[in-house]
Scaffold this motif. Structure first.
Motif: not given
Length: 321
Positions: A243-244, A198-204, A272-273
């Motif tokens: 976590l992101t 939950a709350g993560q960008p569309d890493f997949v 990472l930015t």
């Protein structure tokens, strides 16, 4: 009368000799039996589309060669199901270069009988767009039967050919992405859970894209160790935003960095930015020193995907949060 009888016997003998001679001269020369991988595939009524595909990709002759080869052979039903997931109506509609690499992704340059297979990575003959030198990896899981890249099961094993072995499979094994290999290997379930949390960008979606990507992938054991390190809250106490950042710290792009190209003291900049680097150390084995001066060992290298490469590590890398 006796002379006549003798003449009849002689005549019959000559006729018999002539008949046998004619019969022998009319016998066709026996054709050699083709027991190569291609020859056995041609004889299998369930591998017609595979033979058609091999012929079109000009690989049929290759698999009649000396080898040795191991071929994971999709059935006609497997190819029919595969085509339904593509824009192509028939195997002849698949672009030849694409078809060639898909087929080569089912071929290993060795004889690997079912008893030789172990859970882990093997190399196929296929190449993806990310690397021209490192052929694609296949993940073999023998926990229950034999499963390949998490998508295809061996249904008939050890069809022995003169130049190798065929294992019939129930699904076409597509060119694997970073996501394919992350999902296939049960040692990455914690990583997959974090990437899809939950709350993560569309890493997949991102890691299924063109890339190329280099992913330093923490194992389940690495996440278990992080939970202990962050006790009492563990990883559950890490905010979604942090976590992101942690997950982004493990991905380098655009790059397909193979282990042989890593150098002592190399500074690596992940996606990472704002940017934070980590350092490669090679003394005593390949390691990574993160921004918090923590050391992680690189325990599996060069898992080649079509869109990048994975290196497994035994500790989660932490940026300065």
């Amino acid at each position: 009368m006796k002379k006549l009888s003798k003449l009849k016997v002689i005549a019959l003998a000559l006729f018999a000799i002539a008949f046998v001679s004619c019969d022998n001269s009319d016998d066709p020369t026996p054709m050699p039996v083709d027991k190569t991988i291609t020859g056995l595939a041609v004889k299998n009524p369930n591998l017609k589309i595979l033979v058609q595909a091999l012929t079109r990709a000009e690989l049929a002759a290759t698999l009649q060669g000396s080898g040795p080869f191991t071929v994971f052979a999709p059935t006609d039903a497997a190819f029919t199901a595969f085509l339904k997931t593509t824009p192509y109506a028939t195997i002849n509609d698949v672009p030849k270069d694409v078809l060639t690499q898909i087929l080569l992704n089912h071929v290993v340059s060795a004889t690997a009988k079912s008893g030789d297979l172990k859970t882990g990575y093997i190399k196929t003959l296929a190449k993806g767009s990310a690397s021209t030198s490192n052929t694609l990896s296949m993940y073999v899981d023998i926990t229950t039967g034999v499963k390949l890249n998490g998508v295809s099961n061996v249904t008939t094993a050890d069809v022995i050919a003169s130049n190798g072995v065929i294992h019939v499979v129930d699904a076409v094994i597509g060119l694997p992405t970073i996501v394919t290999h992350a999902l296939a290997n049960k040692n990455f379930t914690s990583l997959v859970g974090a990437l899809t949390g939950a709350g993560q960008p569309d890493f997949v979606g991102t890691l299924s894209g063109t890339g190329p990507f280099t992913v330093f992938a923490p194992t389940n054991t690495a996440f278990t160790a992080l939970n202990t390190e962050l006790a009492p809250g563990g990883t559950a106490g890490v905010s979604a935003a942090n976590l992101t950042k942690v997950l982004q710290y493990h991905v380098v792009s655009p790059a397909n960095v193979l282990a042989a190209t890593l150098t002592e003291g190399q500074m690596v900049t992940p996606i990472l930015t704002p940017a934070q680097k980590f350092t490669i150390q090679l003394t005593g084995g390949a390691k990574i020193k993160d921004a918090s001066n923590r050391i992680s060992n690189i325990i599996i290298t060069d898992v080649q995907c079509a869109n990048g490469v994975i290196h497994a590590i035994d500790k989660v890398l932490l940026p300065a949060l």
